[in-house]
Design a protein around this motif. Sequence first.
Motif, PDB file in Angstrom:
ATOM      1  N   SER A 129      47.975  19.879  55.122  1.00 17.84           N
ATOM      2  CA  SER A 129      49.362  20.255  55.363  1.00 17.84           C
ATOM      3  C   SER A 129      49.656  20.364  56.849  1.00 17.84           C
ATOM      4  CB  SER A 129      49.665  21.606  54.692  1.00 17.84           C
ATOM      5  OG  SER A 129      48.865  22.631  55.272  1.00 17.84           O
ATOM      6  N   ASP A 130      48.564  20.491  57.692  1.00 11.88           N
ATOM      7  CA  ASP A 130      48.741  20.560  59.133  1.00 11.88           C
ATOM      8  C   ASP A 130      48.771  19.184  59.775  1.00 11.88           C
ATOM      9  OD1 ASP A 130      48.730  23.301  59.018  1.00 11.88           O
ATOM     10  OD2 ASP A 130      46.563  23.458  59.297  1.00 11.88           O
ATOM     11  N   SER A 131      48.578  18.142  58.977  1.00 17.24           N
ATOM     12  CA  SER A 131      48.539  16.788  59.513  1.00 17.24           C
ATOM     13  C   SER A 131      49.855  16.433  60.159  1.00 17.24           C
ATOM     14  CB  SER A 131      48.240  15.782  58.391  1.00 17.24           C
ATOM     15  OG  SER A 131      48.392  14.474  58.873  1.00 17.24           O
ATOM     16  N   GLU A 132      49.764  15.725  61.298  1.00 16.69           N
ATOM     17  CA  GLU A 132      50.983  15.302  61.987  1.00 16.69           C
ATOM     18  C   GLU A 132      51.629  14.124  61.298  1.00 16.69           C
ATOM     19  OE1 GLU A 132      49.911  14.507  65.959  1.00 16.69           O
ATOM     20  OE2 GLU A 132      49.402  16.571  66.463  1.00 16.69           O
ATOM     21  N   GLU A 133      50.911  13.443  60.438  1.00 16.13           N
ATOM     22  CA  GLU A 133      51.426  12.255  59.777  1.00 16.13           C
ATOM     23  C   GLU A 133      51.768  12.577  58.331  1.00 16.13           C
ATOM     24  OE1 GLU A 133      48.956   8.876  60.298  1.00 16.13           O
ATOM     25  OE2 GLU A 133      48.342   9.480  62.304  1.00 16.13           O
ATOM     26  N   PRO A 134      52.830  11.971  57.788  1.00 15.83           N
ATOM     27  CA  PRO A 134      53.209  12.242  56.400  1.00 15.83           C
ATOM     28  C   PRO A 134      52.192  11.697  55.430  1.00 15.83           C
ATOM     29  CG  PRO A 134      54.491  10.405  57.286  1.00 15.83           C
ATOM     30  CD  PRO A 134      53.708  10.988  58.430  1.00 15.83           C
ATOM     31  N   THR A 135      52.045  12.385  54.289  1.00 12.43           N
ATOM     32  CA  THR A 135      51.091  11.951  53.278  1.00 12.43           C
ATOM     33  C   THR A 135      51.741  10.983  52.310  1.00 12.43           C
ATOM     34  OG1 THR A 135      51.645  13.900  51.951  1.00 12.43           O
ATOM     35  CG2 THR A 135      49.762  14.079  53.435  1.00 12.43           C
ATOM     36  N   GLN A 136      52.239   9.890  52.833  1.00  9.45           N
ATOM     37  CA  GLN A 136      52.855   8.870  51.998  1.00  9.45           C
ATOM     38  C   GLN A 136      51.868   7.728  51.815  1.00  9.45           C
ATOM     39  OE1 GLN A 136      56.285   7.687  54.216  1.00  9.45           O
ATOM     40  NE2 GLN A 136      55.129   6.775  55.877  1.00  9.45           N
ATOM     41  N   PRO A 137      51.991   6.974  50.719  1.00  9.67           N
ATOM     42  CA  PRO A 137      51.049   5.877  50.483  1.00  9.67           C
ATOM     43  C   PRO A 137      51.053   4.887  51.634  1.00  9.67           C
ATOM     44  CG  PRO A 137      52.359   6.330  48.525  1.00  9.67           C
ATOM     45  CD  PRO A 137      52.969   7.118  49.650  1.00  9.67           C
ATOM     46  N   ARG A 138      49.888   4.379  51.992  1.00 12.99           N
ATOM     47  CA  ARG A 138      49.765   3.404  53.068  1.00 12.99           C
ATOM     48  C   ARG A 138      49.183   2.123  52.511  1.00 12.99           C
ATOM     49  NH1 ARG A 138      48.011   6.912  58.291  1.00 12.99           N
ATOM     50  NH2 ARG A 138      48.802   8.916  57.624  1.00 12.99           N
ATOM     51  N   GLY A 139      49.441   1.024  53.212  1.00 12.28           N
ATOM     52  CA  GLY A 139      48.910  -0.239  52.747  1.00 12.28           C
ATOM     53  C   GLY A 139      47.415  -0.328  52.974  1.00 12.28           C
ATOM     54  N   GLY A 140      46.727  -0.987  52.084  1.00 13.62           N
ATOM     55  CA  GLY A 140      45.301  -1.216  52.266  1.00 13.62           C
ATOM     56  C   GLY A 140      44.440  -0.168  51.581  1.00 13.62           C
ATOM     57  N   LEU A 141      43.141  -0.420  51.635  1.00 11.84           N
ATOM     58  CA  LEU A 141      42.161   0.394  50.938  1.00 11.84           C
ATOM     59  C   LEU A 141      41.035   0.741  51.903  1.00 11.84           C
ATOM     60  CD1 LEU A 141      40.875   1.449  48.237  1.00 11.84           C
ATOM     61  CD2 LEU A 141      39.968  -0.866  47.938  1.00 11.84           C
ATOM     62  N   VAL A 142      40.527   1.958  51.811  1.00 12.07           N
ATOM     63  CA  VAL A 142      39.408   2.381  52.639  1.00 12.07           C
ATOM     64  C   VAL A 142      38.163   2.475  51.770  1.00 12.07           C
ATOM     65  CG1 VAL A 142      38.505   4.102  54.247  1.00 12.07           C
ATOM     66  CG2 VAL A 142      40.984   3.743  54.066  1.00 12.07           C
ATOM     67  N   TYR A 143      37.152   1.678  52.096  1.00  9.55           N
ATOM     68  CA  TYR A 143      35.858   1.781  51.437  1.00  9.55           C
ATOM     69  C   TYR A 143      35.004   2.782  52.209  1.00  9.55           C
ATOM     70  CZ  TYR A 143      36.915  -2.662  49.052  1.00  9.55           C
ATOM     71  OH  TYR A 143      37.477  -3.654  48.298  1.00  9.55           O
ATOM     72  N   VAL A 144      34.392   3.711  51.495  1.00  6.69           N
ATOM     73  CA  VAL A 144      33.477   4.674  52.112  1.00  6.69           C
ATOM     74  C   VAL A 144      32.098   4.474  51.483  1.00  6.69           C
ATOM     75  CG1 VAL A 144      32.940   7.112  52.506  1.00  6.69           C
ATOM     76  CG2 VAL A 144      35.334   6.338  52.502  1.00  6.69           C
ATOM     77  N   VAL A 145      31.109   4.122  52.310  1.00 10.93           N
ATOM     78  CA  VAL A 145      29.743   3.910  51.817  1.00 10.93           C
ATOM     79  C   VAL A 145      28.839   4.946  52.471  1.00 10.93           C
ATOM     80  CG1 VAL A 145      27.821   2.302  51.585  1.00 10.93           C
ATOM     81  CG2 VAL A 145      30.178   1.445  51.527  1.00 10.93           C
ATOM     82  N   ASP A 146      28.325   5.866  51.658  1.00 10.07           N
ATOM     83  CA  ASP A 146      27.465   6.942  52.155  1.00 10.07           C
ATOM     84  C   ASP A 146      26.618   7.448  51.004  1.00 10.07           C
ATOM     85  OD1 ASP A 146      26.572   9.662  53.106  1.00 10.07           O
ATOM     86  OD2 ASP A 146      27.829   9.099  54.814  1.00 10.07           O
ATOM     87  N   ASP A 147      25.343   7.727  51.273  1.00  7.70           N
ATOM     88  CA  ASP A 147      24.458   8.179  50.201  1.00  7.70           C
ATOM     89  C   ASP A 147      24.624   9.666  49.883  1.00  7.70           C
ATOM     90  OD1 ASP A 147      21.682   9.508  51.744  1.00  7.70           O
ATOM     91  OD2 ASP A 147      23.159   8.364  52.888  1.00  7.70           O
TER      92      ASP A 147
ATOM     93  N   PHE B 167      45.900   7.641  52.267  1.00 10.86           N
ATOM     94  CA  PHE B 167      45.098   6.430  52.173  1.00 10.86           C
ATOM     95  C   PHE B 167      44.506   6.279  50.768  1.00 10.86           C
ATOM     96  CE2 PHE B 167      44.724   7.600  56.700  1.00 10.86           C
ATOM     97  CZ  PHE B 167      45.157   6.422  57.296  1.00 10.86           C
ATOM     98  N   ALA B 168      44.445   5.055  50.274  1.00 11.13           N
ATOM     99  CA  ALA B 168      43.721   4.758  49.033  1.00 11.13           C
ATOM    100  C   ALA B 168      42.251   4.604  49.380  1.00 11.13           C
ATOM    101  CB  ALA B 168      44.255   3.485  48.398  1.00 11.13           C
ATOM    102  N   VAL B 169      41.357   5.181  48.571  1.00 13.60           N
ATOM    103  CA  VAL B 169      39.942   5.246  48.910  1.00 13.60           C
ATOM    104  C   VAL B 169      39.078   4.838  47.723  1.00 13.60           C
ATOM    105  CG1 VAL B 169      38.075   6.733  49.754  1.00 13.60           C
ATOM    106  CG2 VAL B 169      40.438   7.171  50.477  1.00 13.60           C
ATOM    107  N   ALA B 170      38.009   4.097  47.999  1.00 13.86           N
ATOM    108  CA  ALA B 170      36.969   3.799  47.007  1.00 13.86           C
ATOM    109  C   ALA B 170      35.632   4.145  47.646  1.00 13.86           C
ATOM    110  CB  ALA B 170      37.002   2.333  46.601  1.00 13.86           C
ATOM    111  N   THR B 171      34.816   4.945  46.939  1.00 10.79           N
ATOM    112  CA  THR B 171      33.542   5.389  47.514  1.00 10.79           C
ATOM    113  C   THR B 171      32.358   4.752  46.797  1.00 10.79           C
ATOM    114  OG1 THR B 171      33.425   7.342  46.079  1.00 10.79           O
ATOM    115  CG2 THR B 171      34.545   7.589  48.204  1.00 10.79           C
ATOM    116  N   PHE B 172      31.254   4.603  47.557  1.00 10.40           N
ATOM    117  CA  PHE B 172      30.037   3.983  47.033  1.00 10.40           C
ATOM    118  C   PHE B 172      28.826   4.743  47.558  1.00 10.40           C
ATOM    119  CE2 PHE B 172      33.385   0.913  47.401  1.00 10.40           C
ATOM    120  CZ  PHE B 172      33.374   0.255  46.180  1.00 10.40           C
ATOM    121  N   ALA B 173      27.837   4.920  46.691  1.00  6.68           N
ATOM    122  CA  ALA B 173      26.651   5.696  47.040  1.00  6.68           C
ATOM    123  C   ALA B 173      25.599   4.873  47.776  1.00  6.68           C
ATOM    124  CB  ALA B 173      26.036   6.307  45.781  1.00  6.68           C
ATOM    125  N   SER B 174      25.734   3.563  47.774  1.00  8.64           N
ATOM    126  CA  SER B 174      24.738   2.715  48.434  1.00  8.64           C
ATOM    127  C   SER B 174      25.364   1.403  48.862  1.00  8.64           C
ATOM    128  CB  SER B 174      23.569   2.425  47.488  1.00  8.64           C
ATOM    129  OG  SER B 174      23.983   1.572  46.433  1.00  8.64           O
TER     130      SER B 174
END
Length: 226
Positions: free
Chosen positions: A12-30, A47-54
């Motif tokens: 809620s303290d973010s300076e940017e609005p929490t509106q949908p953005r274009g694109g996808l963020v992949y997060v790869v971390d074990d 941001f739209a996010v997809a996470t992966f364990a490996s």
Amino acid sequence: MTMTSETHTDPSDSEEPTQPRGGLVYVVDDDEAVRDSTRWLLEANGFAVATFASADEFLSQLPDPEPIACLLLDVRMPGMSGLELHEELVRRGSTLPLIFVTGHGDVPMAVSRMKKGAYDFLEKPFSDAQLRQLVGECLKRAETIARNRRDDRDANARIERLTAREHQVLDLIVAGRLNKQIADDLGISIKTVEAHRANIMDKLGARTMADLMRIALRAGNERPEA
């Protein structure tokens, strides 16, 4: 990869609005906790996010062609490391913008990765604002890459409409040859060259010589970078 509670702020303290953005963020971390906290932070900022364990899991699910996306990748993971995943993506000709997450001792290694095409790196601990900014920049880069690919495909599709002779004339036009020179080169009349030029302009949808040159030079290009 270790993310402490100090790196997080209330969305809620973010300076940017929490509106949908274009694109996808992949997060790869074990580290499951890191994946979950990173997803929470990014999704809270739209941001739209997809996470992966490996790395293997990520590679097995990466679609072809790649979507408009960026990759947030931990350097040190069991099995295939982040560095090895980067090498594999390079081998595949991937244009996915990539951000390495590193510890202090890994910074020189991360810099060397940037020379091999990585977009940037985040050194732990990093702030939420740093993460938001880099991810936003990476997704803009991904959009530019996708747009360039579309333009390249369109230019190639237009070029394919030309006959073999029109291809020859176009190549000579791009080389800077004048109508009389083209006529001499190909053993045809100037009027025939003019007719070919008119057909080429029409088939390429070019209204000016600048349009024609832009389409001709773009056709066949590969653009891994924005």
